[in-house]
Design a protein around this motif. Structure first.
Motif, mmCIF file in Angstrom:
data_model
loop_
_atom_site.group_PDB
_atom_site.id
_atom_site.type_symbol
_atom_site.label_atom_id
_atom_site.label_comp_id
_atom_site.label_asym_id
_atom_site.label_seq_id
_atom_site.Cartn_x
_atom_site.Cartn_y
_atom_site.Cartn_z
ATOM 1 N N ARG A 1 2.821 -6.986 8.170
ATOM 2 C CA ARG A 1 2.056 -6.041 7.461
ATOM 3 C C ARG A 1 2.688 -4.684 7.085
ATOM 4 N NH1 ARG A 1 -4.149 -6.986 9.346
ATOM 5 N NH2 ARG A 1 -4.193 -9.136 8.937
ATOM 6 N N LYS A 2 3.742 -4.272 7.991
ATOM 7 C CA LYS A 2 4.477 -3.169 7.613
ATOM 8 C C LYS A 2 5.524 -3.401 6.494
ATOM 9 C CE LYS A 2 7.797 0.082 10.099
ATOM 10 N NZ LYS A 2 8.375 0.416 11.302
ATOM 11 N N THR A 3 6.146 -4.584 6.417
ATOM 12 C CA THR A 3 7.229 -4.815 5.266
ATOM 13 C C THR A 3 6.329 -5.779 4.411
ATOM 14 O OG1 THR A 3 8.080 -6.619 6.428
ATOM 15 C CG2 THR A 3 8.827 -4.429 6.925
ATOM 16 N N LEU B 1 2.220 10.076 4.735
ATOM 17 C CA LEU B 1 1.070 9.469 4.154
ATOM 18 C C LEU B 1 1.301 9.711 2.700
ATOM 19 C CD1 LEU B 1 -1.669 10.362 6.809
ATOM 20 C CD2 LEU B 1 -0.975 8.143 6.116
ATOM 21 N N GLU B 2 2.217 10.821 2.255
ATOM 22 C CA GLU B 2 2.158 11.032 1.004
ATOM 23 C C GLU B 2 2.580 9.780 0.203
ATOM 24 O OE1 GLU B 2 0.975 13.526 -0.526
ATOM 25 O OE2 GLU B 2 0.836 14.788 0.943
ATOM 26 N N GLY B 3 3.615 8.984 0.702
ATOM 27 C CA GLY B 3 3.953 7.800 0.310
ATOM 28 C C GLY B 3 4.644 7.864 -1.255
ATOM 29 N N ARG B 4 4.392 6.814 -1.894
ATOM 30 C CA ARG B 4 4.763 6.571 -3.281
ATOM 31 C C ARG B 4 4.260 7.541 -4.119
ATOM 32 N NH1 ARG B 4 5.606 -0.036 -3.600
ATOM 33 N NH2 ARG B 4 6.818 -0.240 -1.641
ATOM 34 N N LEU C 1 8.275 6.603 3.650
ATOM 35 C CA LEU C 1 7.303 6.602 2.385
ATOM 36 C C LEU C 1 7.305 5.097 1.771
ATOM 37 C CD1 LEU C 1 9.135 9.723 0.683
ATOM 38 C CD2 LEU C 1 6.890 9.630 2.142
ATOM 39 N N ASP C 2 7.882 4.021 2.324
ATOM 40 C CA ASP C 2 7.701 2.765 1.663
ATOM 41 C C ASP C 2 6.842 1.855 2.337
ATOM 42 O OD1 ASP C 2 9.807 3.445 0.055
ATOM 43 O OD2 ASP C 2 11.401 2.929 1.610
ATOM 44 N N TRP C 3 5.693 2.580 2.861
ATOM 45 C CA TRP C 3 4.734 1.692 3.524
ATOM 46 C C TRP C 3 3.796 0.897 2.672
ATOM 47 C CZ3 TRP C 3 0.265 3.793 2.035
ATOM 48 C CH2 TRP C 3 0.218 5.248 1.860
ATOM 49 N N VAL D 1 -1.763 2.291 7.852
ATOM 50 C CA VAL D 1 -1.714 1.964 9.279
ATOM 51 C C VAL D 1 -0.306 2.225 9.754
ATOM 52 C CG1 VAL D 1 -2.069 0.528 11.035
ATOM 53 C CG2 VAL D 1 -3.798 0.624 9.134
ATOM 54 N N VAL D 2 0.594 1.973 8.874
ATOM 55 C CA VAL D 2 2.000 2.105 9.496
ATOM 56 C C VAL D 2 2.624 3.503 9.747
ATOM 57 C CG1 VAL D 2 4.564 1.642 8.718
ATOM 58 C CG2 VAL D 2 2.646 0.016 8.075
ATOM 59 N N PRO D 3 2.359 4.480 8.944
ATOM 60 C CA PRO D 3 2.889 5.963 9.404
ATOM 61 C C PRO D 3 2.111 6.470 10.490
ATOM 62 C CG PRO D 3 1.921 5.925 7.060
ATOM 63 C CD PRO D 3 2.045 4.567 7.556
#
Length: 535
Positions: A21-23, A380-383, A460-462, A466-468
């Motif tokens: 689920r991470k990738t 958590l800012e992510g994309r 930032l590619d999660w 849950v990943v970060p």
């Protein structure tokens, strides 16, 4: 169509074994084997634990037929509780929160087919959890030799019947949660509260397991009377396990009727609950003045809203916020006991009271280390990072808002808890001030440490938050590194206890923390801003 729905549900149920689920990619064969082995070992461990529980109960309850039913009733009740707690949230999420509910309802698929497929998946989960407690109980009874042929047959059949009853119970609780969620605007705090209650009950039983088992054995007669009078289904379950075929029929009939009623209630409310927006309310517009706020306040509210809207974020990066008040209350309740213990020990070891003051500071700092609020905030800012970067605000204002949230959430609870502990330990004003200041500055220290690590190791590619939050290096380093620092604070003073007063030592610790905070803030204002702008 129903067969396809069941197959899809079972694949979703076991998807985490095969998909990272991470990738979002399929795991390798070694990864799949490793995951399956890990969970197999976990369930075997649980089975062994409940097996020991069954042995302790069986030694006294399986001696005669008159008490053997109570053995099966108690272990059956444990299986029901474990199965319900283990699968209730899966039932709620798979029935009402599945992302394809509306898609399936738009297709020529009846709600009964959707519900049936989902319940088969929930039954498999219920069977897995309840069998972990029930199967060891049956094995212990068979090994003891004090079981009839009818009892063995019933016990094997009860593996399925108990799982069906667990499915019905989880449907009831899942339906209640779904109904409540449609009337509550934000479900995050409900999830957090229920999770904390679950953790509290779990750890209470873990730490009190021996005393609870002893109490059950010593009060078996009274417990048996209570079960007979108030929990008729569990009483019939116990009789069925002991070999009573009539009780087996009654318990099975009760389970099937309850499950049928649950399916009926769910079927008539399924479409309405699924299509309803949780907490949706009619907005009433009023013509009134709106108070404007500054940029810093707006950014702070943005960070706070992100934190309070994510149950995973609060539970994994804010658990210490709950632990600190609990510690304060425990210190007040056990204050007399703590003081008596310290007086008794100090008669032989004069350095114990001063070390206790430093150890208390270390304990509060350790709880603060569990609150890694700032560590995943950058990732958590992510994309959608471009959104915050496109606003007319400076980079430092963005970083400062993340730091401020961490400090606001941690400094006050830490200071209050440390103040209460100091009062319990009868420390003077100077000692109390030094201890409280160390805890406040340590909260600032963990805030800046999390931001530094978050900027140095961003992700930032999660595909899931849950990943970060749970699988990132900044959170792990902040947590375990903070624990190590907290232990060092107590350990160094233990080595220096004969050469330095604890007041002077706390002042030195305070100075070191202030220096570290100044260095990290200088880095955040310079290199940290550059790294953020390059993301």
């Amino acid at each position: 169509m129903f067969k396809s729905l069941v197959k899809k549900q079972l694949l979703e149920l076991n998807s985490f074994y095969f998909q990272d689920r991470k990738t979002g990619k399929r795991r390798t064969k070694k990864g799949i084997a490793g995951f399956i082995t890990l969970y197999a070992v976990l369930f075997v461990f649980l089975g062994v634990m409940f097996g020991f529980m069954a042995v302790m109960l069986g030694n006294s309850l399986l001696a005669s037929y008159e008490t053997s039913w109570l053995y099966y009733a108690m272990m059956g009740l444990v299986a029901l509780l474990l199965g319900t707690l283990g699968s209730v949230f899966n039932t709620y999420s798979s029935l009402y929160l599945a992302k394809d509910n509306e898609l399936l309802l738009s297709m020529p698929v009846t709600p009964h087919m959707i519900i049936g497929a989902r319940l088969i998946g929930n039954f498999c989960m219920s069977l897995l959890y309840s069998a972990v407690a029930w199967v060891p109980a049956v094995v212990v009874a068979v090994i003891s030799g004090k079981v009839t042929v009818a009892g063995i047959i019933n016990s094997i059949l009860l593996i399925i019947v108990i799982a069906l009853l667990v499915t019905a119970l989880t449907c009831i609780f899942g339906w209640l949660i779904a109904v409540i969620s449609t009337r509550v605007r934000s479900k995050t705090f409900i999830v957090v509260i229920l999770s904390l209650l679950f953790f509290g009950v779990y750890y209470y039983f873990c730490f009190r397991m021996n005393s609870i088992l002893s109490m059950l054995v010593q009060n078996a007669v009274e417990i048996g009377k209570t079960i007979k009078a108030w929990i008729w289904p569990v009483y019939q379950l116990g009789l069925a396990g002991a070999g009573d075929m009539t009780a087996m029929g009654l318990f099975t009939g009760f389970t099937l009727i309850l499950l049928g009623l649950c399916c009926y209630v769910i079927s008539i409310s399924f479409s309405k609950i699924v299509s309803m927006k949780p907490g949706e309310k009619k907005t009433e517009y009023r013509n009134e003045m709106v108070k404007a706020s500054g940029t810093g306040q707006a950014l702070f509210r943005r960070e706070l809203k992100h934190f309070t809207s994510n149950a995973t974020y609060m539970l994994n990066c804010g658990l210490g916020i709950v632990i600190l008040p609990v510690v304060a209350v425990a210190a007040v309740v056990k204050g007399d006991t703590i003081r008596e213990f310290l007086e008794m020990i100090s008669s032989e070891y004069v350095w114990v009271p001063e070390f206790a003051a430093v150890a208390a500071v270390s304990a509060v700092c350790m709880a603060l280390s569990m609150n890694a609020v700032s560590a995943p905030s950058v990732s958590l800012e992510g994309r959608t990072l471009w959104v915050i970067k496109s606003l007319p605000v400076s980079t430092w204002q963005i970083i400062e808002a993340k730091e401020r949230l961490h400090i606001v959430l941690n400094a006050a609870p830490a200071a209050l808890t440390q103040l209460v502990i100091c009062l319990v330990l009868n420390l003077d004003a100077y000692q109390t001030a030094a201890a409280v200041l160390v805890c406040i500055v340590y909260a600032v220290f963990t805030a800046d440490l999390g931001l530094v690590l978050g900027l140095k190791h961003p992700n930032l590619d999660w595909t899931s938050e849950v990943v970060p939050i749970k699988q990132s290096a900044p959170v792990m380093i902040t947590l375990f590194g903070g624990w190590a620092i907290s232990l060092v604070i107590a350990g160094v003073y233990f080595l220096l206890r004969n050469t330095m007063s604890h007041q002077m030592y706390l002042v030195i610790v305070l100075a070191v923390l202030i220096l570290a905070v100044r260095l990290m803030r200088r880095w955040l204002r310079t290199e940290g801003q550059v790294l953020f702008e390059q993301l």
